[in-house]
Structures are given as C-alpha cells and as structure tokens.
Design a protein around this motif. Structure first.
Motif, PDB file in Angstrom:
ATOM      1  N   UNK A  55       0.818  -1.211   0.000  1.00 16.55           N
ATOM      2  CA  UNK A  55       0.000   0.000   0.000  1.00 16.55           C
ATOM      3  C   UNK A  55       0.858   1.270   0.000  1.00 16.55           C
ATOM      4  N   UNK A  56       1.985   1.241   0.688  1.00 11.96           N
ATOM      5  CA  UNK A  56       2.860   2.420   0.709  1.00 11.96           C
ATOM      6  C   UNK A  56       3.420   2.710  -0.680  1.00 11.96           C
ATOM      7  N   UNK A 106       0.867  -1.474 -10.331  1.00 16.58           N
ATOM      8  CA  UNK A 106       0.366  -2.847 -10.376  1.00 16.58           C
ATOM      9  C   UNK A 106       1.357  -3.804  -9.724  1.00 16.58           C
ATOM     10  N   UNK A 107       2.644  -3.575  -9.913  1.00 11.95           N
ATOM     11  CA  UNK A 107       3.657  -4.387  -9.227  1.00 11.95           C
ATOM     12  C   UNK A 107       3.498  -4.279  -7.713  1.00 11.95           C
ATOM     13  N   UNK A 108       3.271  -3.089  -7.224  1.00 13.81           N
ATOM     14  CA  UNK A 108       3.113  -2.875  -5.784  1.00 13.81           C
ATOM     15  C   UNK A 108       1.849  -3.547  -5.263  1.00 13.81           C
ATOM     16  N   UNK A 109       0.775  -3.511  -6.052  1.00 14.66           N
ATOM     17  CA  UNK A 109      -0.458  -4.193  -5.658  1.00 14.66           C
ATOM     18  C   UNK A 109      -0.236  -5.695  -5.562  1.00 14.66           C
ATOM     19  N   UNK A 137      -5.971   7.979  -1.178  1.00 12.89           N
ATOM     20  CA  UNK A 137      -6.372   8.044   0.226  1.00 12.89           C
ATOM     21  C   UNK A 137      -6.684   6.680   0.792  1.00 12.89           C
ATOM     22  N   UNK A 138      -7.271   5.805  -0.030  1.00 15.01           N
ATOM     23  CA  UNK A 138      -7.567   4.439   0.402  1.00 15.01           C
ATOM     24  C   UNK A 138      -6.275   3.674   0.681  1.00 15.01           C
ATOM     25  N   UNK A 139      -5.278   3.850  -0.179  1.00 15.82           N
ATOM     26  CA  UNK A 139      -3.993   3.154   0.016  1.00 15.82           C
ATOM     27  C   UNK A 139      -3.322   3.593   1.318  1.00 15.82           C
TER      28      UNK A 139
END
Length: 503
Positions: A352-353, A387-390, A450-452
């Motif tokens: 998320x960061x 997308x990689x981070x997700x 904001x959700x992340x």
C-alpha cells in the motif's frame, strides 16, 4: 540408518508434494483463474460490444442509442460481473457448509457452462441482454470460487506452507488476467467477429476443473470438524502429507474440534455482534474494502481508456495491457515465495505504501504531460509500478485473512462477509469509474490514493502477524487483543467464547 531410509522416503515425499500441487492447480484453474480471466477479457471487445449494443437497439427501435446511454449500457455490462460476484459470495458460505469445499467448487461450474452458452449465441440471437446475463452468471461463479478456494487450500495445507499455498489464489488470479489479455489480442479472439467466442472461452478452465478436482482429496479439517469423519480426515491427510508424522497435525485438529464441539456454524450477522470477533471483523472490513477501492481493478476493466488517457498510441495499447497483467503475475509469484519469510504485515504495508507513492507520481505526470512530453513515459512506468506494488501484498494477502483470522465455525460466514463487501466495492467502482475519469481527468487516481494510505496505516497499527502459527495459536492471540484488560483471559475453548454461539 537414516542414510539408508532417506532414498526410500524421498519418492513418497515427492508424490505427496505432487498431490498438494495438483490440488492447488485443480482448485485454482476453475477458481480464481476464472475471476482474473473474466475480469480482463471484457476489455478487448469494448468497442465491438458497444457497436453491437447500438446496432441491436437501432434494429429494434429504428433509432441509435445516444452516446451517454451507450456508455451507461457498457458500464452495466462491466458492473454486472461484480454484482454476480456479490450473489456468489453470499452463496459461498452455505455451499461450503452443506456440500463441502471441494464439491462446492465442482457444482460452481454450472454457472460457467450456462454463461458460455449465453455468450456464444448472443450475437446470433441479436440480444445484448444475453451478454448481461452471462456476465452476471460468471460473476456468481467468481464470487463462490474466490471465497471457497482460499478456504479449501488453507485448510488442506500444512501450517508452514499455509501462507504460500493460500497466496496461490493470487497467482491464479494474475495468471487468469494475463491469459485473458493474450487471448483478447486482435490476432486471436479480440477481432470484431470472434468476440462471442472470446467471452465463451471461460468454459475451458471450467472443464479442466471438472476433469481433475474429483480425483483429489477434500479438506481434512472440514472432514473432521464439520463432518466428524475421522477416517476420511486421516485418509485425506495421508494423501496430502504422506503416512509419516501426522500425530502433531491430528492433535491440533482434535483441539480445534473440541473447541467447536456442540457449536453450529455462525451466521454472517453474528460476526458483528460478539466482542470476541471485533478485531477480526474490523480487519476484514477495512482491508477488504481497501483492496477493491485502491484502484487496481479499474486498470484492468478500463485499461484501454487509462492508457489512452496517458497518451499511449492506439496500436500499442493491447500490448501495454498484457504488460500490466504480467507485472502482477510476477509479483504474485514472488510474494508466494517470500510470504512465510517476511510475514503478512510487511507485504501489506509495503504494497500500500508503494501504491501511494506511484499513484501520486502518476497524477503529477499526467498533469505535466502537455508541458513536458517526457512525462508520458513516466506515467507509463508508474502504471506498471502501481500494479507491481499491488501484487506484492494486497492482491494475495487480503484473501488469506478470512481463512486465518477466524475459527472453523466462523470461517464460512467470514468469507461471505469479506466476499460480499469486496464485490459491492468492485461493483461501485466499475459503475462509477468511467464517470470519475470524465469528471477528474488527470486527477482520476486521487481518491484511490487516500484508500492506500488508510490501508497501510491500519495494517501497521491493528493487524496481528499470523506467520508460522497454528489456527489455535492465532485464535488465542486474537482473544487477548479483543480483551486487552484481562490479565489472564480465558483461552479459545473457554465458556465465554462457546456461549457466544448457539449450542
């Protein structure tokens, strides 16, 4: 002596490992693979289905649909998929309890077969309503499988591999996304004449599951705790683990069985009524919502529009879309390998960061692309990095929560709540994202950022680590967190916890 025994034991170990791997593949190919596949294949025939809808309406009424109604009809076709997923999530709990985990996955393929028939004959019948109904049915299939597959695999895996095995659901989701993008290429089934076959191709993974899953064992935990069948549980464990050293795992299962003795399965609304489940339910609601509202799924459903907004040439968009799915597949595999080493919390916080970071840079790059042409490439890189981070954490770890944070009696209801919440969020995002793009333009990802941030903060402050712990140990730790003022609170098998269910 040990050296003499080792060669003879190695083939048996390899056989048992192969059976566990086959169980993962059979459950995944007709499970979360279908979710990812049907999520991504709808992107390729966007213009063709919109044209078909307009032509069908004009043939019926003599007048074409206005552009805003064409957009609305398309949004409904996309959004009926998560609406069906909501129905499937509500159906998953009763199915898992009544039929068992494995049989539920097999029966679930009825929806795929029905949807494939509707898709295949929609153009000949001149009915865009058949496409809508088909999308609803494949959504029901995805809703059932996304809840039952992690439950089935999590209950079948040994504790030291439980996280990695459960993360395989994320791998199959990403694999389904990539396969949907590849099959949807114009050179394959993405052309103006082949799109009904493209939508109907969901029948293939369903047929593979129907051919393979019946040969594999049911969840040992379900057989012992829910069915009370010790012999069937032992037989399933022997197939999954081998014949040696089952005493420790059987003892753990018997302890949880004793804790659940005389209790019935909880209903979804009961999860919200008991303080003993407060931390678990809150984590499920917050992190389940965050995964769907972070904006990643919108990239797949409306990938062409997003890349077009970023300035990618029209001829190259379909190949850029395949790159996004490949990124998530790569990170899902990496996460599956490292999850038992670094833990669930690290993957979620890190994912998320990083999503917050790349989403912010993407927004800035879109705002500056008219002044600085090179920011186009920066925006492209940010989409892939997002997308990689997700894929690093939220994509796979979130699906494990319902399996690991709840006991056997509450687990099906928890999966229903988690699935229903996630599909509601996906439906709202799918329905509203085209209008968000129109209204916010370059700032389309600001609400998702904001959700992340909230997802990372909540994980860091409130989510306990479950790495390497048995279900019984996780339950006892959560009991202490839910009752922090008790110096010596009761264990999971205490009278108070048993009293919170009907006997």
């Amino acid at each position: 002596m040990e050296d003499e025994l080792e060669p003879s034991l190695r083939p048996r170990t390899q056989i048992q490992g192969r059976i566990l791997l086959l169980t993962i593949c059979a459950a995944g190919i007709g499970g979360t693979f279908q979710f990812g596949y049907n999520l991504s294949i709808i992107n390729a025939p966007t213009s063709h289905i919109q044209e078909f809808t307009n032509e069908t309406w004009q043939a019926r009424t003599g007048e074409p649909l206005p552009d805003h109604l064409v957009l609305l009809m398309w949004s409904l076709i996309v959004s009926l998929y998560p609406l069906g997923g909501l129905f499937g999530a509500l159906l998953a709990g009763p199915l898992a309890i009544t039929l068992g985990r494995k049989k539920s996955l097999l029966v679930n393929n009825i929806f795929v077969v029905s949807a494939a028939i509707l898709f295949g004959f929609s153009r000949k019948a001149g009915s865009f309503e058949m496409i809508m109904l088909g999308r609803l049915l494949v959504g029901v299939n995805a809703g059932v499988s996304m809840n039952i597959q992690p439950m089935y695999l999590g209950e079948s895996a040994p504790k030291e591999l439980r996280g990695a095995v459960a993360m395989s659901s994320g791998i199959f989701t990403a694999l389904g996304i990539v396969m949907g993008q590849v099959v949807g290429l114009r050179e394959l089934l993405g052309g103006p004449q082949a799109w009904p076959l493209l939508l109907a191709s969901c029948l293939v993974p369903g047929a593979l599951q129907l051919a393979s899953l019946p040969l594999l064992p049911e969840s040992p935990r379900y057989l012992l705790i829910d069915c009370g069948d010790t012999e069937a549980c032992l037989a399933a464990l022997r197939r999954l683990r081998g014949s040696g050293d089952l005493a420790g795992e059987l003892e753990e299962l018997e302890e949880e069985r004793a804790a659940c003795q005389g209790c019935r399965a909880r209903r979804p609304w009961e999860l919200f009524q008991h303080r003993a489940l407060r931390r678990q339910v809150t984590s499920l609601v917050v992190l389940g919502s965050a995964m769907e509202l972070c904006g990643n799924d919108s990239v797949y459903a409306y990938a062409s529009s997003v890349f077009r907004k970023a300035g990618v040439p029209e001829a190259k968009i379909q190949y850029a879309i395949i790159g996004t799915g490949s990124c998530e597949l790569l990170t899902a595999v990496v996460s599956c390998v490292v999850i038992e080493r670094v833990g669930r919390r690290v993957l979620l916080i890190g994912g998320y960061s990083l999503m917050t970071c790349w989403g912010s840079i993407f927004t800035v790059a879109l705002c500056l692309q008219s002044s600085f042409p090179w920011t186009l490439y920066l925006a492209m890189a940010c989409i892939f990095a997002f997308i990689l981070s997700f894929g690093i954490g939220p994509a796979g770890v979130t699906g494990i929560l319902a399996t690991e944070l709840f006991d056997q009696m509450a687990r099906p209801a928890a999966c229903m709540v988690c699935g229903a919440l996630m599909w509601i969020m996906l439906f709202l995002v799918g329905l509203g994202f085209p209008f968000i793009m129109e209204a916010l333009s370059h700032f389309l990802y600001v609400p998702f950022l904001g959700v992340c941030v909230c997802g990372a903060i909540y994980t860091g402050l409130f989510l306990p680590e479950t790495k390497g712990k048995t279900f019984q140990e996780i339950s006892e730790e959560l009991h202490r967190l839910n009752f922090p003022r008790r110096a010596q609170g009761p264990t999971w098998r205490s009278l108070e916890v048993i009293q919170s269910t009907e006997l």
